[in-house]
Design a protein around this motif. Structure first.
Motif, PDB file in Angstrom:
ATOM      1  N   THR A  51      47.295  29.476  26.499  1.00 15.65           N
ATOM      2  CA  THR A  51      46.299  29.680  27.553  1.00 15.65           C
ATOM      3  C   THR A  51      46.670  28.906  28.811  1.00 15.65           C
ATOM      4  N   ASP A  52      47.107  27.658  28.644  1.00 15.27           N
ATOM      5  CA  ASP A  52      47.531  26.856  29.798  1.00 15.27           C
ATOM      6  C   ASP A  52      48.695  27.499  30.534  1.00 15.27           C
ATOM      7  N   ALA A  53      49.688  27.982  29.787  1.00 17.15           N
ATOM      8  CA  ALA A  53      50.864  28.602  30.415  1.00 17.15           C
ATOM      9  C   ALA A  53      50.475  29.861  31.185  1.00 17.15           C
ATOM     10  N   LEU A  54      49.608  30.682  30.592  1.00 17.52           N
ATOM     11  CA  LEU A  54      49.180  31.906  31.268  1.00 17.52           C
ATOM     12  C   LEU A  54      48.300  31.600  32.482  1.00 17.52           C
ATOM     13  N   ALA A  55      47.424  30.601  32.365  1.00 13.04           N
ATOM     14  CA  ALA A  55      46.580  30.208  33.503  1.00 13.04           C
ATOM     15  C   ALA A  55      47.440  29.677  34.651  1.00 13.04           C
ATOM     16  N   ALA A  56      48.502  28.955  34.321  1.00 14.01           N
ATOM     17  CA  ALA A  56      49.419  28.466  35.356  1.00 14.01           C
ATOM     18  C   ALA A  56      50.091  29.640  36.064  1.00 14.01           C
ATOM     19  N   ALA A  57      50.412  30.700  35.312  1.00 14.03           N
ATOM     20  CA  ALA A  57      51.003  31.897  35.929  1.00 14.03           C
ATOM     21  C   ALA A  57      50.014  32.558  36.882  1.00 14.03           C
ATOM     22  N   VAL A  58      48.748  32.601  36.500  1.00 16.54           N
ATOM     23  CA  VAL A  58      47.711  33.168  37.370  1.00 16.54           C
ATOM     24  C   VAL A  58      47.709  32.423  38.702  1.00 16.54           C
ATOM     25  N   SER A  59      47.705  31.107  38.634  1.00 14.33           N
ATOM     26  CA  SER A  59      47.692  30.291  39.849  1.00 14.33           C
ATOM     27  C   SER A  59      48.983  30.422  40.634  1.00 14.33           C
ATOM     28  N   ALA A  84      41.852  29.617  34.861  1.00  8.72           N
ATOM     29  CA  ALA A  84      42.374  29.661  36.228  1.00  8.72           C
ATOM     30  C   ALA A  84      41.272  29.868  37.267  1.00  8.72           C
ATOM     31  N   GLY A  85      40.058  30.160  36.815  1.00  6.43           N
ATOM     32  CA  GLY A  85      38.941  30.327  37.745  1.00  6.43           C
ATOM     33  C   GLY A  85      38.910  31.666  38.456  1.00  6.43           C
ATOM     34  N   VAL A  86      39.409  32.729  37.791  1.00  5.93           N
ATOM     35  CA  VAL A  86      39.370  34.072  38.371  1.00  5.93           C
ATOM     36  C   VAL A  86      38.697  35.021  37.385  1.00  5.93           C
ATOM     37  N   GLY A  87      38.431  36.245  37.828  1.00  4.06           N
ATOM     38  CA  GLY A  87      37.779  37.233  36.983  1.00  4.06           C
ATOM     39  C   GLY A  87      38.732  37.919  36.022  1.00  4.06           C
ATOM     40  N   PHE A  88      38.155  38.475  34.972  1.00  5.36           N
ATOM     41  CA  PHE A  88      38.891  39.228  33.962  1.00  5.36           C
ATOM     42  C   PHE A  88      38.520  40.697  34.059  1.00  5.36           C
ATOM     43  N   VAL A  89      39.530  41.571  33.996  1.00  2.00           N
ATOM     44  CA  VAL A  89      39.337  43.011  34.085  1.00  2.00           C
ATOM     45  C   VAL A  89      39.975  43.658  32.858  1.00  2.00           C
ATOM     46  N   PRO A  90      39.188  44.358  32.030  1.00  4.19           N
ATOM     47  CA  PRO A  90      39.784  45.022  30.871  1.00  4.19           C
ATOM     48  C   PRO A  90      40.405  46.371  31.236  1.00  4.19           C
ATOM     49  N   VAL A  91      41.623  46.584  30.761  1.00  2.00           N
ATOM     50  CA  VAL A  91      42.282  47.888  30.834  1.00  2.00           C
ATOM     51  C   VAL A  91      42.190  48.441  29.419  1.00  2.00           C
ATOM     52  N   ARG A  92      41.426  49.549  29.263  1.00  2.00           N
ATOM     53  CA  ARG A  92      41.086  50.034  27.930  1.00  2.00           C
ATOM     54  C   ARG A  92      41.685  51.393  27.636  1.00  2.00           C
ATOM     55  N   LYS A  93      41.682  51.723  26.366  1.00  2.00           N
ATOM     56  CA  LYS A  93      42.045  53.068  25.949  1.00  2.00           C
ATOM     57  C   LYS A  93      40.992  54.020  26.478  1.00  2.00           C
ATOM     58  N   SER A  94      41.406  55.237  26.765  1.00  2.00           N
ATOM     59  CA  SER A  94      40.517  56.226  27.353  1.00  2.00           C
ATOM     60  C   SER A  94      39.261  56.447  26.516  1.00  2.00           C
ATOM     61  N   GLY A  95      38.123  56.550  27.200  1.00  2.00           N
ATOM     62  CA  GLY A  95      36.858  56.821  26.537  1.00  2.00           C
ATOM     63  C   GLY A  95      36.098  55.588  26.089  1.00  2.00           C
ATOM     64  N   LYS A  96      36.602  54.393  26.387  1.00  2.00           N
ATOM     65  CA  LYS A  96      35.977  53.153  25.911  1.00  2.00           C
ATOM     66  C   LYS A  96      35.130  52.435  26.964  1.00  2.00           C
ATOM     67  N   LEU A  97      35.284  52.799  28.228  1.00  2.00           N
ATOM     68  CA  LEU A  97      34.527  52.129  29.287  1.00  2.00           C
ATOM     69  C   LEU A  97      33.370  53.005  29.751  1.00  2.00           C
ATOM     70  N   PRO A  98      32.188  52.415  29.925  1.00  2.00           N
ATOM     71  CA  PRO A  98      31.070  53.181  30.472  1.00  2.00           C
ATOM     72  C   PRO A  98      31.227  53.308  31.992  1.00  2.00           C
ATOM     73  N   GLY A  99      30.605  54.284  32.555  1.00  2.00           N
ATOM     74  CA  GLY A  99      30.646  54.426  34.008  1.00  2.00           C
ATOM     75  C   GLY A  99      31.900  55.132  34.479  1.00  2.00           C
ATOM     76  N   GLU A 100      32.063  55.156  35.803  1.00  2.00           N
ATOM     77  CA  GLU A 100      33.177  55.872  36.413  1.00  2.00           C
ATOM     78  C   GLU A 100      34.480  55.098  36.248  1.00  2.00           C
ATOM     79  N   THR A 101      35.524  55.804  35.832  1.00  2.00           N
ATOM     80  CA  THR A 101      36.816  55.171  35.593  1.00  2.00           C
ATOM     81  C   THR A 101      37.931  55.933  36.281  1.00  2.00           C
TER      82      THR A 101
END
Length: 188
Positions: A51-59, A84-101
């Motif tokens: 997690t630390d290594a990935l958060a450092a990459a974000v920054s 890292a103090g930023v938002g998370f966005v899920p990239v999902r398989k088709s049909g799994k997210l509600p709303g407009e995609t």
């Protein structure tokens, strides 16, 4: 090739992470060796190090959001985003997210699949780091980069825990990434 993520590991950290990844032979089909990260997730030291290594990459990349690829990419991307103090966005398989995609199709060895993202998840002005657990053939990562760019957001990098170099995913992504860094903590 950028090695910023791999150089984030000190001393025996690479061996610790690699030692917590279990090989599962003949899964999901005969001849395939699945890389199971659940033992790594169960090890608080290894998971925190990752997690630390990935958060450092974000920054390091100046990302304003982290996109995690379904499903194991979610597990790695969400804590990195929080750390890292930023938002998370899920990239999902088709049909799994509600709303407009917005949807992107990609090829598998045996057919096609689709991934999707909410149309308002990211957009112009957003700088997105894509995170996944394993880079194998590169199909999902390639589709996710194209998908995020379709929203008007900028992809600033792709970071993975493990790259299976012998499968050629990096080569497949070269044209799509067009100079955007692809980093792996561990390459085998």
């Amino acid at each position: 090739m950028s090695d910023g993520l791999a150089t984030a590991l000190a001393g025996g950290d690479r061996e610790l992470l690699l030692g917590t990844i279990r090989d599962v032979p003949d899964y999901p089909k005969p001849g395939v060796t699945f890389k199971d990260i659940t033992p790594l997730l169960a090890d608080p030291r290894a998971f925190s190090l990752l997690t630390d290594a990935l958060a450092a990459a974000v920054s390091r990349h100046g990302a304003t959001a982290v996109a995690g690829l379904e499903a194991r990419g979610f597990i790695l991307a969400a804590p990195a985003a929080v750390r890292a103090g930023v938002g998370f966005v899920p990239v999902r398989k088709s049909g799994k997210l509600p709303g407009e995609t917005v949807t992107e199709e990609y090829e598998l060895e045996y057919g096609t699949a689709e991934i999707e993202l909410h149309v308002d998840a990211v957009g112009p002005g957003d700088r997105v780091l894509v995170i996944d657990d394993v880079l194998a053939t590169g199909g999902t990562a390639d589709a996710s980069v194209r998908l995020i760019r379709r929203t008007g957001a900028e992809v600033v990098g792709v970071s993975v825990l493990l790259e299976l170099g012998f499968l050629g995913g990096r080569d497949r992504l070269t044209a799509t990434l067009d100079g955007v860094p692809l980093e792996a903590l561990i390459t085998i």
